[in-house]
Design a protein around this motif. Structure first.
Motif, PDB file in Angstrom:
ATOM      1  N   HIS A  80     103.770 -40.481  64.025  1.00 47.26           N
ATOM      2  CA  HIS A  80     104.816 -40.972  64.926  1.00 47.26           C
ATOM      3  C   HIS A  80     106.207 -40.480  64.548  1.00 47.26           C
ATOM      4  O   HIS A  80     107.107 -40.488  65.391  1.00 47.26           O
ATOM      5  N   GLY A  81     106.347 -40.020  63.314  1.00 49.99           N
ATOM      6  CA  GLY A  81     107.616 -39.428  62.900  1.00 49.99           C
ATOM      7  C   GLY A  81     107.679 -37.936  63.180  1.00 49.99           C
ATOM      8  O   GLY A  81     108.751 -37.340  63.163  1.00 49.99           O
ATOM      9  N   GLY A  82     106.523 -37.337  63.413  1.00 46.92           N
ATOM     10  CA  GLY A  82     106.431 -35.894  63.638  1.00 46.92           C
ATOM     11  C   GLY A  82     105.903 -35.200  62.400  1.00 46.92           C
ATOM     12  O   GLY A  82     106.578 -35.177  61.372  1.00 46.92           O
ATOM     13  N   CYS A  83     104.694 -34.685  62.481  1.00 57.24           N
ATOM     14  CA  CYS A  83     104.101 -33.999  61.334  1.00 57.24           C
ATOM     15  C   CYS A  83     103.217 -32.858  61.795  1.00 57.24           C
ATOM     16  O   CYS A  83     102.800 -32.803  62.951  1.00 57.24           O
ATOM     17  N   ALA A  84     102.948 -31.963  60.860  1.00 56.21           N
ATOM     18  CA  ALA A  84     102.016 -30.866  61.104  1.00 56.21           C
ATOM     19  C   ALA A  84     101.283 -30.563  59.809  1.00 56.21           C
ATOM     20  O   ALA A  84     101.913 -30.341  58.770  1.00 56.21           O
ATOM     21  N   HIS A  85      99.966 -30.600  59.869  1.00 58.38           N
ATOM     22  CA  HIS A  85      99.121 -30.172  58.760  1.00 58.38           C
ATOM     23  C   HIS A  85      98.723 -28.736  59.057  1.00 58.38           C
ATOM     24  O   HIS A  85      97.952 -28.482  59.989  1.00 58.38           O
ATOM     25  N   LEU A  86      99.263 -27.804  58.300  1.00 60.88           N
ATOM     26  CA  LEU A  86      99.031 -26.383  58.531  1.00 60.88           C
ATOM     27  C   LEU A  86      98.093 -25.862  57.450  1.00 60.88           C
ATOM     28  O   LEU A  86      98.383 -25.977  56.268  1.00 60.88           O
ATOM     29  N   VAL A  87      96.978 -25.296  57.884  1.00 59.03           N
ATOM     30  CA  VAL A  87      95.976 -24.789  56.950  1.00 59.03           C
ATOM     31  C   VAL A  87      95.918 -23.273  57.100  1.00 59.03           C
ATOM     32  O   VAL A  87      95.735 -22.758  58.203  1.00 59.03           O
ATOM     33  N   GLY A  88      96.091 -22.590  55.971  1.00 60.13           N
ATOM     34  CA  GLY A  88      96.092 -21.132  55.990  1.00 60.13           C
ATOM     35  C   GLY A  88      94.701 -20.558  56.154  1.00 60.13           C
ATOM     36  O   GLY A  88      93.695 -21.270  56.033  1.00 60.13           O
ATOM     37  N   PRO A  89      94.632 -19.269  56.431  1.00 56.11           N
ATOM     38  CA  PRO A  89      93.327 -18.633  56.602  1.00 56.11           C
ATOM     39  C   PRO A  89      92.498 -18.761  55.320  1.00 56.11           C
ATOM     40  O   PRO A  89      93.016 -18.541  54.231  1.00 56.11           O
ATOM     41  N   PRO A  90      91.222 -19.094  55.458  1.00 61.41           N
ATOM     42  CA  PRO A  90      90.390 -19.302  54.270  1.00 61.41           C
ATOM     43  C   PRO A  90      89.698 -18.024  53.791  1.00 61.41           C
ATOM     44  O   PRO A  90      89.403 -17.127  54.575  1.00 61.41           O
ATOM     45  N   HIS A  91      89.456 -18.000  52.503  1.00 59.48           N
ATOM     46  CA  HIS A  91      88.551 -17.014  51.906  1.00 59.48           C
ATOM     47  C   HIS A  91      87.201 -17.710  51.838  1.00 59.48           C
ATOM     48  O   HIS A  91      87.092 -18.790  51.245  1.00 59.48           O
ATOM     49  N   ILE A  92      86.179 -17.141  52.462  1.00 59.47           N
ATOM     50  CA  ILE A  92      84.889 -17.824  52.621  1.00 59.47           C
ATOM     51  C   ILE A  92      83.790 -17.048  51.907  1.00 59.47           C
ATOM     52  O   ILE A  92      83.675 -15.835  52.072  1.00 59.47           O
ATOM     53  N   ALA A  93      82.998 -17.793  51.126  1.00 58.31           N
ATOM     54  CA  ALA A  93      81.797 -17.233  50.493  1.00 58.31           C
ATOM     55  C   ALA A  93      80.611 -18.065  50.962  1.00 58.31           C
ATOM     56  O   ALA A  93      80.641 -19.293  50.900  1.00 58.31           O
ATOM     57  N   ILE A  94      79.575 -17.382  51.447  1.00 64.18           N
ATOM     58  CA  ILE A  94      78.393 -18.064  51.992  1.00 64.18           C
ATOM     59  C   ILE A  94      77.161 -17.623  51.215  1.00 64.18           C
ATOM     60  O   ILE A  94      76.996 -16.436  50.922  1.00 64.18           O
ATOM     61  N   ASP A  95      76.325 -18.602  50.912  1.00 61.32           N
ATOM     62  CA  ASP A  95      75.039 -18.324  50.277  1.00 61.32           C
ATOM     63  C   ASP A  95      73.992 -19.197  50.967  1.00 61.32           C
ATOM     64  O   ASP A  95      73.867 -20.385  50.661  1.00 61.32           O
ATOM     65  N   GLY A  96      73.298 -18.615  51.920  1.00 60.31           N
ATOM     66  CA  GLY A  96      72.265 -19.356  52.635  1.00 60.31           C
ATOM     67  C   GLY A  96      72.873 -20.491  53.445  1.00 60.31           C
ATOM     68  O   GLY A  96      73.673 -20.258  54.353  1.00 60.31           O
ATOM     69  N   ASP A  97      72.516 -21.723  53.095  1.00 62.67           N
ATOM     70  CA  ASP A  97      72.984 -22.906  53.833  1.00 62.67           C
ATOM     71  C   ASP A  97      74.113 -23.645  53.133  1.00 62.67           C
ATOM     72  O   ASP A  97      74.386 -24.808  53.439  1.00 62.67           O
TER      73      ASP A  97
END
Length: 164
Positions: A80-97
């Motif tokens: 209500h005061g004004g906010c932004a949660h900004l998330v930068g581009p991720p580095h992703i590592a995947i192994d199966g599931d």
């Protein structure tokens, strides 16, 4: 020479990896708009039923606690005061599931007296994911304030060399 079936299998694996990374990026990019709009169920729905959100200010276990955080008076005052949660581009590592994504995030708050926006927090983030019934969900998100302590730097360093 590689036969056609092997090439098709390799291509299918590459497409699956791209689809998995896109799905994980979709989850991470949904967090900010969901939490800033107060969409508690949408935020909690990014996690598994027993998922954990571990912030340096406290830990939430399970969707109900994550929903409660979004509905809390403290978080509602941000919205209500004004906010932004900004998330930068991720580095992703995947192994199966399972997967790990590492990125930065910022909490920007509006100063109610001046109307100016200011960065209130910058954190290192480690997101851990599991694919359940064909859908990626967050199992653990760990945030640590980038204030000079080694713990936040360790999250970032581990992320760029992550092998799930």
């Amino acid at each position: 020479m590689t036969d056609t079936s092997e090439l098709v299998a390799q291509l299918a694996d590459r497409v699956q990896l791209l689809e998995d990374k896109l799905a994980i990026m979709h989850i991470i990019s949904a967090y900010g708009p969901a939490v800033d709009s107060g969409s508690a169920e949408a935020v909690a729905g990014l996690w598994t039923e027993d998922g954990v959100y571990d912030v340096d200010t406290g830990s939430m276990s399970g969707r109900a606690e994550i929903e409660s955080m979004v509905r809390s008076s403290n978080h509602q005052s941000y919205i209500h005061g004004g906010c932004a949660h900004l998330v930068g581009p991720p580095h992703i590592a995947i192994d199966g599931d399972t997967a790990v994504a590492t990125c930065h995030s910022q909490l920007v708050l509006r100063d109610t007296e001046t109307g100016a926006n200011r960065v209130a927090r910058i954190t290192a983030n480690r997101w851990e994911f599991a694919r359940l019934n064909g859908e990626w969900k967050v199992t653990l998100r760990t945030n640590r304030l980038l204030d000079g302590r080694a713990e936040a730097r360790d999250i970032l360093a581990a992320g760029v060399t992550a092998t799930v």
